[in-house]
Motif scaffolding. Structure first.
Motif, mmCIF file in Angstrom:
data_model
loop_
_atom_site.group_PDB
_atom_site.id
_atom_site.type_symbol
_atom_site.label_atom_id
_atom_site.label_comp_id
_atom_site.label_asym_id
_atom_site.label_seq_id
_atom_site.Cartn_x
_atom_site.Cartn_y
_atom_site.Cartn_z
ATOM 1 N N ALA A 564 0.834 -1.208 0.000
ATOM 2 C CA ALA A 564 0.000 0.000 0.000
ATOM 3 C C ALA A 564 0.866 1.255 0.000
ATOM 4 O O ALA A 564 0.551 2.248 -0.675
ATOM 5 C CB ALA A 564 -0.925 -0.012 1.203
ATOM 6 N N PHE A 565 1.950 1.237 0.759
ATOM 7 C CA PHE A 565 2.866 2.377 0.806
ATOM 8 C C PHE A 565 3.444 2.675 -0.570
ATOM 9 O O PHE A 565 3.436 3.834 -1.027
ATOM 10 C CB PHE A 565 3.979 2.086 1.810
ATOM 11 N N THR A 566 3.954 1.662 -1.240
ATOM 12 C CA THR A 566 4.577 1.914 -2.547
ATOM 13 C C THR A 566 3.547 2.334 -3.584
ATOM 14 O O THR A 566 3.854 3.147 -4.465
ATOM 15 C CB THR A 566 5.328 0.666 -3.035
ATOM 16 N N ARG A 567 2.331 1.834 -3.480
ATOM 17 C CA ARG A 567 1.305 2.210 -4.461
ATOM 18 C C ARG A 567 0.768 3.613 -4.207
ATOM 19 O O ARG A 567 0.199 4.232 -5.108
ATOM 20 C CB ARG A 567 0.165 1.184 -4.423
ATOM 21 N N ARG A 568 0.961 4.094 -2.992
ATOM 22 C CA ARG A 568 0.508 5.449 -2.659
ATOM 23 C C ARG A 568 1.459 6.502 -3.237
ATOM 24 O O ARG A 568 1.097 7.696 -3.322
ATOM 25 C CB ARG A 568 0.409 5.576 -1.137
ATOM 26 N N HIS A 569 2.651 6.110 -3.638
ATOM 27 C CA HIS A 569 3.645 7.029 -4.186
ATOM 28 C C HIS A 569 3.923 6.690 -5.653
ATOM 29 O O HIS A 569 3.945 5.511 -6.024
ATOM 30 C CB HIS A 569 4.966 6.928 -3.417
ATOM 31 N N ASP A 570 4.138 7.728 -6.452
ATOM 32 C CA ASP A 570 4.587 7.428 -7.809
ATOM 33 C C ASP A 570 6.068 7.052 -7.777
ATOM 34 O O ASP A 570 6.752 7.200 -6.757
ATOM 35 C CB ASP A 570 4.306 8.593 -8.773
ATOM 36 N N ILE A 571 6.567 6.542 -8.901
ATOM 37 C CA ILE A 571 7.929 6.010 -8.945
ATOM 38 C C ILE A 571 8.965 7.089 -8.639
ATOM 39 O O ILE A 571 9.936 6.855 -7.893
ATOM 40 C CB ILE A 571 8.200 5.357 -10.311
ATOM 41 N N ASP A 572 8.778 8.286 -9.181
ATOM 42 C CA ASP A 572 9.750 9.368 -8.919
ATOM 43 C C ASP A 572 9.796 9.703 -7.433
ATOM 44 O O ASP A 572 10.879 9.958 -6.871
ATOM 45 C CB ASP A 572 9.389 10.613 -9.729
ATOM 46 N N ALA A 573 8.636 9.705 -6.769
ATOM 47 C CA ALA A 573 8.610 9.996 -5.341
ATOM 48 C C ALA A 573 9.347 8.920 -4.547
ATOM 49 O O ALA A 573 10.093 9.222 -3.603
ATOM 50 C CB ALA A 573 7.167 10.120 -4.864
ATOM 51 N N LEU A 574 9.181 7.666 -4.939
ATOM 52 C CA LEU A 574 9.886 6.582 -4.252
ATOM 53 C C LEU A 574 11.395 6.708 -4.438
ATOM 54 O O LEU A 574 12.172 6.485 -3.499
ATOM 55 C CB LEU A 574 9.401 5.223 -4.767
ATOM 56 N N ARG A 575 11.804 7.092 -5.631
ATOM 57 C CA ARG A 575 13.239 7.274 -5.866
ATOM 58 C C ARG A 575 13.796 8.402 -5.008
ATOM 59 O O ARG A 575 14.908 8.300 -4.481
ATOM 60 C CB ARG A 575 13.485 7.554 -7.356
ATOM 61 N N ARG A 576 13.012 9.468 -4.847
ATOM 62 C CA ARG A 576 13.472 10.577 -4.010
ATOM 63 C C ARG A 576 13.601 10.139 -2.547
ATOM 64 O O ARG A 576 14.561 10.511 -1.858
ATOM 65 C CB ARG A 576 12.512 11.768 -4.126
ATOM 66 N N LEU A 577 12.634 9.351 -2.078
ATOM 67 C CA LEU A 577 12.697 8.885 -0.698
ATOM 68 C C LEU A 577 13.914 7.996 -0.468
ATOM 69 O O LEU A 577 14.565 8.074 0.577
ATOM 70 C CB LEU A 577 11.412 8.123 -0.345
ATOM 71 N N ILE A 578 14.244 7.162 -1.439
ATOM 72 C CA ILE A 578 15.439 6.322 -1.327
ATOM 73 C C ILE A 578 16.680 7.195 -1.267
ATOM 74 O O ILE A 578 17.576 6.989 -0.431
ATOM 75 C CB ILE A 578 15.521 5.333 -2.509
ATOM 76 N N ALA A 579 16.735 8.175 -2.164
ATOM 77 C CA ALA A 579 17.907 9.063 -2.205
ATOM 78 C C ALA A 579 18.063 9.819 -0.887
ATOM 79 O O ALA A 579 19.184 9.989 -0.380
ATOM 80 C CB ALA A 579 17.775 10.044 -3.372
ATOM 81 N N GLU A 580 16.955 10.289 -0.313
ATOM 82 C CA GLU A 580 17.029 10.999 0.970
ATOM 83 C C GLU A 580 17.542 10.083 2.079
ATOM 84 O O GLU A 580 18.329 10.497 2.931
ATOM 85 C CB GLU A 580 15.642 11.531 1.336
ATOM 86 N N THR A 581 17.115 8.837 2.050
ATOM 87 C CA THR A 581 17.536 7.880 3.072
ATOM 88 C C THR A 581 19.023 7.567 2.952
ATOM 89 O O THR A 581 19.699 7.329 3.958
ATOM 90 C CB THR A 581 16.708 6.588 2.954
ATOM 91 N N GLU A 582 19.537 7.570 1.717
ATOM 92 C CA GLU A 582 20.948 7.233 1.494
ATOM 93 C C GLU A 582 21.884 8.375 1.879
ATOM 94 O O GLU A 582 23.087 8.161 2.017
ATOM 95 C CB GLU A 582 21.164 6.852 0.022
ATOM 96 N N GLN A 583 21.362 9.584 2.020
ATOM 97 C CA GLN A 583 22.224 10.734 2.323
ATOM 98 C C GLN A 583 22.757 10.690 3.753
ATOM 99 O O GLN A 583 22.122 10.213 4.652
ATOM 100 C CB GLN A 583 21.448 12.033 2.078
#
Length: 583
Positions: A564-583
């Motif tokens: 449900a979490f991943t479907r609530r976000h579009d792909i670009d938003a998920l990529r941004r969240l990953i990038a923020e977590t990696e910082q």
């Protein structure tokens, strides 16, 4: 030498050679005579394909030239010479359950048929003995609740499949263009919440297939599952035909009780789940209706393009209404339909019920799910589990689509003893929320199609994530080595499909994956969306860690599932969240 023949002799020899060649090729081409015998339905379908301007694909030509079941004597002769098969015979021997997997292993893999995934303790131990004497001493539990024995020398191929048959098990039709192992609810007959015991139906269809040669040699492989409403998911929606148990309520013009709901066309490697047809099946008609579906598929499936030969593409072309009309014509009567409101709510499954001890419907009895390491079992572990099933359980071993197994019928008073004995074998009855849903195909260690070593990388991902983050909900991670999707990456919360990842401009590559997210099954059934491309295998654990951290930090509530979490976000938003977590 040619100069020694007269002109008349030359013409005779040329005519003889031409006639010989024609006689060889005619078997693979349409004939004017009407086909007869059990293979007639397939020959007629091939003839129609050619008559309409198509060209039979190579596998169809091989089947027409010599049916695999008619070539067993040659398999025996090859085994006596310890001779590997040529390509055409490598395809044929899959009808007997043998897959020559060179170049990854210069040996055969033997795949079984175990209807509903249930076998006895003595059959299980016998397979361990065969793996020792004719393989390399290990077995794999597959994603179709089945078993494989690997690294079988050509000289041992026949004794292996005959040894399996001597155990009262089967290999026939477990590969190539046949109906594969019939799956069913692993807790069938013992599950407190089940609607119906699927074992009789899986076995009835299994024997129906084995005893009717006309059901061999389909346009492509075919998967069928029976789901009985138990606690462990069967993934029936990934099958070409899914029989899902439902209960019809009173007051809808139908006799109330348990039926099967019919869904068709699942093939996750082609990004599709089985679709509900609106048809309900009286349970005692399931085999008859499955037979009619198969015969319509035999007649309408593509014999020219194997990439579009699965049932899904027949349904895409004809439409569900037309296909079901053809099925009704085969049956000689209409199929039953039921409105959605006639169907009672179904019990939900438990994503952890295949691991650990769980109460059965019998008083003071439980099943114990054993957490295997990505489906692999040594022969010693196999014999040890067989002994536990014999001495503490009801004697059955139950395989699951989650690449593990259950020992059933253990008295509650002896559960602690069973757990201790399983642990003493070096196995476990516990798993983290990540490992409980970790699935991996054979990978390039044993399959020539795979681009990556999926089982090793899956273990590395789980170890990395378990050491760094605490997940409080089940997460399914599926790794498959190629687009064939044997580990069904598209229905995982996180799916990884093997790829060669470029690392420089000179064209050098390393093992890696493309990543999809948001897949699911059951009530959350969906095909995952591609999130990242060309992730090197060494980077995959860190990427998945970042994705899981993003989920824990940004889920709407603690109850929101990963899907449900991943479907609530579009792909670009998920990529941004990953990038923020990696910082």
């Amino acid at each position: 030498m040619a100069g020694d023949f007269t002109a008349e002799q030359k013409r005779y020899l040329e005519g003889f050679a031409s006639g010989f060649q024609v006689s060889r090729t005619q078997r693979a081409l349409p004939t004017k005579e009407k086909p007869t015998g059990p293979d007639a339905i397939h020959f007629a379908a091939q003839d129609r394909a050619v008559a309409s301007g198509g060209a039979l694909n190579e596998q169809e030509k091989i089947k027409r030239e010599e049916h695999p079941f008619d070539a067993y004597a040659r398999l025996v002769a090859q085994a006596k010479r310890n001779e590997p098969p040529k390509p055409a015979d490598n395809f044929r021997w899959r009808y007997h359950g043998l897959f020559y997997v060179a170049p990854t292993q210069a040996a055969y893999m033997c795949r079984l048929r175990i209807p509903n995934g249930v076998l006895t303790h003595w059959q299980f131990a016998g397979l361990a003995d065969l793996a020792d004497s004719h393989g390399r001493g290990y077995l794999h539990v597959t994603t179709r609740a089945n078993l494989q024995i690997r690294e079988i020398e050509p000289e041992s191929a026949v004794v292996m499949i005959e040894g399996v048959q001597s155990l009262g098990l089967w290999t026939r039709g477990s590969g190539a263009d046949n109906i594969r192992n019939i799956t069913g609810t692993p807790t069938a007959g013992i599950d407190p919440q089940e609607l119906i015991d699927t074992r009789p139906f899986a076995r009835a269809l299994h024997f129906h297939i084995l005893n009717d040669r006309s059901l061999s040699g389909l346009p492509r492989k075919f998967n069928i599952a029976f789901e009985g409403g138990g606690r462990i998911a069967v993934l029936e929606e990934t099958n070409d035909v899914a029989f899902q148990a439902i209960e019809i309520r009173e007051g809808h013009g139908l006799a109330p009780g348990v039926y099967f709901r019919l869904a068709l066309g699942g093939v996750t490697g082609h990004k599709d789940l089985a679709h509900d047809t609106g048809v309900i099946v009286p349970t005692d008609e399931a085999v008859e209706i499955a037979d009619a579906i198969l015969r319509v598929f035999i007649e309408t499936g593509d014999r020219t393009n194997r990439a579009r030969a699965r049932l899904k593409y027949v349904l895409d072309q004809l439409g569900f209404h037309r296909f079901l009309t053809l099925v009704e014509e085969k049956l000689g009567h209409s199929l039953l339909r039921a409105p959605q409101d006639a169907i009672a709510p179904r019990p939900s499954f438990d994503r952890l019920a295949h691991i650990g001890a769980h109460a059965q419907k019998e008083a003071q009895k439980s099943w114990v799910g054993v957490a295997l390491k990505l489906g692999r079992l040594t022969s010693d572990e196999t014999r040890g589990l067989a002994t536990i099933a014999r001495e503490l359980g009801d004697g059955d071993i139950r395989l699951t689509v989650w690449q593990n197994l259950l020992i059933s019928g253990i008295a509650d008073a002896r559960i602690d003893e069973a757990l201790a004995r399983i642990e003493a074998l070096g196995l476990s009855t516990k798993a983290s929320p990540i490992r409980a849903g970790l699935v991996a195909c054979t990978g390039n260690a044993g399959c020539r199609f795979a681009a990556s070593d999926t089982k090793r990388h899956a273990d590395e991902i789980a170890t990395h994530c378990e050491e760094r983050i605490e997940i409080d909900t089940p997460i399914n991670i599926h790794l498959t080595g190629c687009r064939h999707s044997c580990a069904q990456h598209y229905i995982g919360d996180i799916g990884l499909v093997g790829a060669r990842v470029p690392i420089n401009e000179e064209g050098d590559t390393v093992e890696g994956y493309n990543m999809v997210v948001g897949g699911g099954f059951g009530a959350e059934g969906a095909i995952g969306r591609e999130l990242l491309e060309n992730v090197a295998a060494k980077d995959a654990p860190r990427k998945i860690e970042s994705l899981l951290r993003a989920y824990l930090a940004h889920r709407a509530t603690r109850e929101e599932s990963f899907a449900a979490f991943t479907r609530r976000h579009d792909i670009d938003a998920l990529r941004r969240l990953i990038a923020e977590t990696e910082q």
